[in-house]
Motif scaffolding. Sequence first.
Motif, PDB file in Angstrom:
ATOM      1  N   LEU A   1     127.635  85.477 -28.379  1.00 53.22           N
ATOM      2  CA  LEU A   1     128.681  84.687 -28.723  1.00 53.22           C
ATOM      3  C   LEU A   1     129.883  85.271 -27.918  1.00 53.22           C
ATOM      4  CD1 LEU A   1     128.318  85.229 -32.704  1.00 53.22           C
ATOM      5  CD2 LEU A   1     127.717  83.208 -31.205  1.00 53.22           C
ATOM      6  N   SER A   2     129.941  86.578 -27.336  1.00 50.69           N
ATOM      7  CA  SER A   2     131.037  86.979 -26.589  1.00 50.69           C
ATOM      8  C   SER A   2     131.039  86.333 -25.302  1.00 50.69           C
ATOM      9  CB  SER A   2     131.106  88.596 -26.412  1.00 50.69           C
ATOM     10  OG  SER A   2     131.318  89.267 -27.610  1.00 50.69           O
ATOM     11  N   THR A   3     129.728  86.081 -24.722  1.00 47.64           N
ATOM     12  CA  THR A   3     129.596  85.270 -23.493  1.00 47.64           C
ATOM     13  C   THR A   3     130.041  83.871 -23.501  1.00 47.64           C
ATOM     14  OG1 THR A   3     127.727  86.563 -22.685  1.00 47.64           O
ATOM     15  CG2 THR A   3     127.728  84.198 -22.155  1.00 47.64           C
ATOM     16  N   LEU A   4     129.665  82.950 -24.806  1.00 45.21           N
ATOM     17  CA  LEU A   4     130.390  81.931 -24.845  1.00 45.21           C
ATOM     18  C   LEU A   4     132.017  81.793 -25.096  1.00 45.21           C
ATOM     19  CD1 LEU A   4     127.804  80.392 -27.506  1.00 45.21           C
ATOM     20  CD2 LEU A   4     127.559  80.300 -25.126  1.00 45.21           C
ATOM     21  N   ASP A   5     132.497  82.924 -25.576  1.00 46.32           N
ATOM     22  CA  ASP A   5     133.901  82.993 -25.526  1.00 46.32           C
ATOM     23  C   ASP A   5     134.346  83.011 -24.190  1.00 46.32           C
ATOM     24  OD1 ASP A   5     134.399  83.100 -28.120  1.00 46.32           O
ATOM     25  OD2 ASP A   5     134.273  85.351 -28.298  1.00 46.32           O
ATOM     26  N   GLU A   6     133.538  84.123 -23.221  1.00 48.73           N
ATOM     27  CA  GLU A   6     133.993  84.181 -21.694  1.00 48.73           C
ATOM     28  C   GLU A   6     133.670  82.561 -20.944  1.00 48.73           C
ATOM     29  OE1 GLU A   6     135.196  86.694 -20.104  1.00 48.73           O
ATOM     30  OE2 GLU A   6     135.358  87.847 -21.867  1.00 48.73           O
TER      31      GLU A   6
ATOM     32  N   ARG B   1     137.064  80.093 -19.444  1.00 48.31           N
ATOM     33  CA  ARG B   1     137.195  79.400 -18.025  1.00 48.31           C
ATOM     34  C   ARG B   1     137.205  77.979 -17.778  1.00 48.31           C
ATOM     35  NH1 ARG B   1     134.921  84.525 -18.323  1.00 48.31           N
ATOM     36  NH2 ARG B   1     135.246  85.958 -16.167  1.00 48.31           N
ATOM     37  N   ASP B   2     137.001  77.348 -19.074  1.00 51.22           N
ATOM     38  CA  ASP B   2     136.921  75.898 -18.985  1.00 51.22           C
ATOM     39  C   ASP B   2     136.484  75.246 -18.059  1.00 51.22           C
ATOM     40  OD1 ASP B   2     138.016  73.535 -20.208  1.00 51.22           O
ATOM     41  OD2 ASP B   2     139.614  73.482 -18.943  1.00 51.22           O
ATOM     42  N   PRO B   3     134.899  75.595 -17.805  1.00 47.50           N
ATOM     43  CA  PRO B   3     133.950  74.779 -16.953  1.00 47.50           C
ATOM     44  C   PRO B   3     134.364  73.229 -17.189  1.00 47.50           C
ATOM     45  CG  PRO B   3     132.836  75.615 -18.549  1.00 47.50           C
ATOM     46  CD  PRO B   3     134.034  76.132 -18.863  1.00 47.50           C
ATOM     47  N   GLN B   4     134.117  72.492 -16.117  1.00 45.87           N
ATOM     48  CA  GLN B   4     133.911  70.910 -16.124  1.00 45.87           C
ATOM     49  C   GLN B   4     132.757  70.291 -16.465  1.00 45.87           C
ATOM     50  OE1 GLN B   4     136.948  69.351 -15.860  1.00 45.87           O
ATOM     51  NE2 GLN B   4     137.453  71.520 -16.558  1.00 45.87           N
ATOM     52  N   ARG B   5     131.390  71.371 -15.781  1.00 41.89           N
ATOM     53  CA  ARG B   5     130.107  70.881 -16.170  1.00 41.89           C
ATOM     54  C   ARG B   5     129.440  72.200 -16.186  1.00 41.89           C
ATOM     55  NH1 ARG B   5     132.198  70.230 -11.435  1.00 41.89           N
ATOM     56  NH2 ARG B   5     133.127  68.151 -12.073  1.00 41.89           N
ATOM     57  N   LEU B   6     128.178  71.877 -16.785  1.00 47.08           N
ATOM     58  CA  LEU B   6     127.387  73.228 -16.794  1.00 47.08           C
ATOM     59  C   LEU B   6     125.920  72.943 -16.051  1.00 47.08           C
ATOM     60  CD1 LEU B   6     127.471  73.721 -20.533  1.00 47.08           C
ATOM     61  CD2 LEU B   6     128.914  74.849 -18.973  1.00 47.08           C
ATOM     62  N   ALA B   7     125.655  73.366 -15.320  1.00 44.36           N
ATOM     63  CA  ALA B   7     124.248  73.320 -14.512  1.00 44.36           C
ATOM     64  C   ALA B   7     123.275  74.118 -15.159  1.00 44.36           C
ATOM     65  CB  ALA B   7     124.221  73.615 -12.925  1.00 44.36           C
ATOM     66  N   LEU B   8     122.364  73.488 -15.961  1.00 50.28           N
ATOM     67  CA  LEU B   8     121.316  74.084 -16.712  1.00 50.28           C
ATOM     68  C   LEU B   8     119.961  74.263 -15.887  1.00 50.28           C
ATOM     69  CD1 LEU B   8     121.817  72.413 -20.301  1.00 50.28           C
ATOM     70  CD2 LEU B   8     123.011  74.348 -19.293  1.00 50.28           C
ATOM     71  N   ILE B   9     119.268  75.194 -16.185  1.00 47.21           N
ATOM     72  CA  ILE B   9     118.075  75.384 -15.393  1.00 47.21           C
ATOM     73  C   ILE B   9     117.048  74.534 -16.229  1.00 47.21           C
ATOM     74  CG2 ILE B   9     116.033  76.874 -14.752  1.00 47.21           C
ATOM     75  CD1 ILE B   9     118.642  77.150 -12.904  1.00 47.21           C
ATOM     76  N   HIS B  10     117.282  74.519 -17.567  1.00 44.58           N
ATOM     77  CA  HIS B  10     116.228  73.854 -18.319  1.00 44.58           C
ATOM     78  C   HIS B  10     117.212  72.914 -19.225  1.00 44.58           C
ATOM     79  CE1 HIS B  10     113.708  77.217 -17.896  1.00 44.58           C
ATOM     80  NE2 HIS B  10     114.502  78.130 -18.582  1.00 44.58           N
ATOM     81  N   PHE B  11     117.349  71.523 -19.058  1.00 45.57           N
ATOM     82  CA  PHE B  11     117.353  71.231 -17.661  1.00 45.57           C
ATOM     83  C   PHE B  11     118.308  70.072 -17.557  1.00 45.57           C
ATOM     84  CE2 PHE B  11     115.576  68.093 -14.610  1.00 45.57           C
ATOM     85  CZ  PHE B  11     114.920  68.887 -13.629  1.00 45.57           C
ATOM     86  N   GLY B  12     118.966  70.278 -16.476  1.00 49.00           N
ATOM     87  CA  GLY B  12     120.079  69.200 -15.960  1.00 49.00           C
ATOM     88  C   GLY B  12     121.436  69.685 -16.110  1.00 49.00           C
TER      89      GLY B  12
END
Length: 281
Positions: free
Chosen positions: A191-196, A200-211
Amino acid sequence: MAELAPLDLGFQGRDRVIGAYVLETEDGPALFDCGPASSIPRLKDGLADRGLALTDIRHLLLSHIHLDHAGAAGSLVREHAGLQVHVSEIGAPHLADPSRLEASARRLYGDSFDRLWGELAPVPEANLHVVRPSVLGLECFPAPGHAGHHVCYLGTDGTLYAGDAAGVRIAPHIAVVPPTPPPEFELEAWLSTLDEIGARDPQRLALIHFGVVDDPEPHLAELRGRLGEWVEVVEAGADDVAFAEHVRGELGDGADDYEHAMPFWQSYAGLKRYVEKRAAA
């Protein structure tokens, strides 16, 4: 920006199970995660489709050392001695000497280990680099929860190379679920990681599983909710069968695709261990 899409590593002959990403850094092409040694032929095919050979890749950025993300690292360095491998301080010794990692995995997977993962070769210490807050022009930050040594990388274009910290979403399905294998799953840390990540307000997430996920905010909100929900299901007394049935009910027609990427029995085992540890404390 150029289209961002994973290399599909065709794990065990299936599409959309494990991916890896090619990215451009201030010191040339890099891979984000590399999959297991059993998928190296498909990794090379994917690179070739993009006009690259393995020897064109200068760096390997690892999220963590689980075999589906980093198992091929030593084999790749043996073939391409110039490849520089970046990993957390905790992960680095286990890449230099993977004997304990392999012994633990063989206990878990038994006779299936070699078929699933292939060789687990050491990475020479000369090729290992402990990550710092800036790696090749990307921000790197700790992202525990799935694993205590997990890190994420944020590019200047707003892409978060998330590893498992942003969960699993197997496109074209839309459900977001957390892989929670033992022994290191920790709800509060995740949950703390999700806060971090959110800060940072990423524009997109590159997931290994998947896309690639282009709607990070609702994706991360769903992941946060499901983390708490799954802990509650196990705290309420669900066994592994009941938990798997619960997850399959949530995922519907996509359940098989998700289970190949994150076996439900593994997630149950990690949740059960966490719940028991928390109760004992």
